[in-house]
Design a protein around this motif. Sequence first.
Motif, short mmCIF file in Angstrom:
data_model
loop_
_atom_site.label_atom_id
_atom_site.label_comp_id
_atom_site.label_asym_id
_atom_site.label_seq_id
_atom_site.Cartn_x
_atom_site.Cartn_y
_atom_site.Cartn_z
N PRO A 66 -5.58 19.40 -11.99
CA PRO A 66 -6.41 18.27 -11.52
C PRO A 66 -5.58 17.09 -11.02
N LEU A 67 -4.42 16.86 -11.62
CA LEU A 67 -3.57 15.77 -11.14
C LEU A 67 -3.09 16.03 -9.72
N LEU A 68 -2.92 17.30 -9.38
CA LEU A 68 -2.49 17.66 -8.03
C LEU A 68 -3.50 17.18 -6.99
N ALA A 69 -4.77 17.33 -7.29
CA ALA A 69 -5.80 16.89 -6.34
C ALA A 69 -5.69 15.39 -6.08
N VAL A 70 -5.44 14.62 -7.14
CA VAL A 70 -5.28 13.17 -6.99
C VAL A 70 -4.06 12.85 -6.13
N ALA A 71 -2.95 13.55 -6.41
CA ALA A 71 -1.70 13.27 -5.69
C ALA A 71 -1.82 13.57 -4.20
N VAL A 72 -2.44 14.68 -3.87
CA VAL A 72 -2.58 15.04 -2.45
C VAL A 72 -3.47 14.03 -1.74
N TRP A 73 -4.54 13.61 -2.39
CA TRP A 73 -5.43 12.61 -1.78
C TRP A 73 -4.67 11.32 -1.48
N LEU A 74 -3.86 10.88 -2.43
CA LEU A 74 -3.09 9.65 -2.23
C LEU A 74 -2.06 9.80 -1.13
N ARG A 75 -1.37 10.91 -1.12
CA ARG A 75 -0.34 11.11 -0.10
C ARG A 75 -0.91 11.18 1.31
N ARG A 76 -2.10 11.72 1.44
CA ARG A 76 -2.72 11.81 2.77
C ARG A 76 -3.13 10.44 3.29
N ARG A 77 -3.34 9.48 2.39
CA ARG A 77 -3.74 8.14 2.80
C ARG A 77 -2.55 7.27 3.22
N VAL A 78 -1.34 7.67 2.86
CA VAL A 78 -0.15 6.89 3.20
C VAL A 78 0.21 7.11 4.67
N GLU A 79 0.51 6.02 5.36
CA GLU A 79 0.85 6.12 6.78
C GLU A 79 2.32 6.51 6.96
N GLU A 80 2.61 7.12 8.09
CA GLU A 80 3.97 7.51 8.40
C GLU A 80 4.85 6.27 8.58
N LYS A 114 0.83 -1.21 0.00
CA LYS A 114 0.00 0.00 0.00
C LYS A 114 0.86 1.26 0.00
N VAL A 115 1.86 1.28 0.86
CA VAL A 115 2.73 2.45 0.95
C VAL A 115 3.56 2.61 -0.31
N ALA A 116 4.11 1.49 -0.82
CA ALA A 116 4.92 1.55 -2.03
C ALA A 116 4.10 2.04 -3.22
N PHE A 117 2.84 1.60 -3.30
CA PHE A 117 1.99 2.05 -4.40
C PHE A 117 1.69 3.54 -4.26
N GLY A 118 1.42 3.99 -3.04
CA GLY A 118 1.20 5.41 -2.83
C GLY A 118 2.41 6.24 -3.18
N ALA A 119 3.60 5.73 -2.83
CA ALA A 119 4.83 6.43 -3.17
C ALA A 119 5.02 6.46 -4.68
N PHE A 120 4.70 5.35 -5.34
CA PHE A 120 4.84 5.27 -6.80
C PHE A 120 3.92 6.27 -7.51
#
Length: 439
Positions: A203-217, A19-25
């Motif tokens: 619009p891509l920025l909105a997607v990126a921020v949403w994904l990054r917020r879902r990644v755990e520390e 999950k984290v690796a996919f979010g990072a990708f």
Amino acid sequence: MTEPAGPATPTVTDKDARKVAFGAFVGTALEWYDFFLFGTAASLVFNRLYFATDDAVVATLAAFASFAVGFAARPLGAVVFGHLGDRIGRKRCLIITVTMIGIVTGLIGLLPDFAAIGVAAPVLLTLLRLLQGVAVGGEWGGAVTLAVEHAPPERRGRYAAMPQIGSPVGTLLSSGAFLAVSMLPPESFDSWGWRLPFLAAFPLLAVAVWLRRRVEESPLFEKLLEEDERASSPVRDVVARAWPQLLVGAGSALLGVGGFYLITTFAISYGTTTLGLPRSLLLTATLVAAAVEIGVLIAGGRLAERFGAAAVTVGGGIASALVAFPAFWLIDTRSAAAVIVGITVATALLSIPYAVSGALLTELFPPRLRYSGLALSANLAGVVSGFVPLAATALLAAGGGTSTLPALLLVGISLVTMVSGLVAPRFFVSRDKVVSAPA
């Protein structure tokens, strides 16, 4: 460098790591899309519309100089976000960097050209590129650190390669976008068509921020916080105490970044300006190469787990040096099939050390200095890499318009990475432990 063994770390599962690796990708792919757009536009647009001059070579050099500014700014981003990443957390910094680069890229799409506002156009373009560079300077190190620190040690190669896949995906998106708008009539392309890929960053920025917020520390960073083992000045500690690792890391990353820009950004300019090839052919070749690179990166991550990242780096450096001249000879034929093969094969081979760059660099630095160490190493290589198209263009002119000297430059870059891979294992630190949960 003597470092404390580091904190014990919590149990992680493969599901969490994926999950984290996919979010990072995904986040990295979107950031590289934004950053790579500038390189393509420097070859096709900025040299004509923002750096107005009757001398095509001077205009191209000026456009590539603005391209290089982004790389020169990346160490500043590495310093700022490396410090923050090792102090306040990996996740927070990655949200900041993706937001910053998305806004800046969209603004480039709104920027008037030289005919509209004169010299302010190239000045503002260069300033926006500088801000892009600062953001990207803090991006990659954090993405790799987050992916690796969530991964079981025996599977770090594959997870460290995930953010790397963001590079060819970003290339596919950016080159594909430019290929699409390049089909427009020349006057439409120059007036508004080229701006569309940049405006898509909003619009891509909105997607990126949403994904990054879902990644755990990172669980390792949370333990560093809990046990108060963070470095007070991680950037200073890396520079003062781990400078050999810094240089080795930068050298090992040089081919994957500098070689890539030589065989893509410079090759596009060389093919269209010197050889008279259609820009659609060069963009198609870049797309094919990026698609093949994805498979190479996936395979490279698995090879790192089996043979070690250093050995894979050495092999990739040797292979790239051997293919440098044949790749340019294929491009020089002006045959569409040969051009595509030359660019694709060269990109595939230089992607071998790039695939394992994250895995290798994470072994050079302990957790308390890792974000800073990775960011500084990668961006030292990035500073040099940003000037590679500029240097290749100057060498092309010095060599009378033949590809001999640019090909020799690729050989030199390949050998630097090969030597760095050879010496890297002597600087590896003790691997921090992450406990895998039962399946």
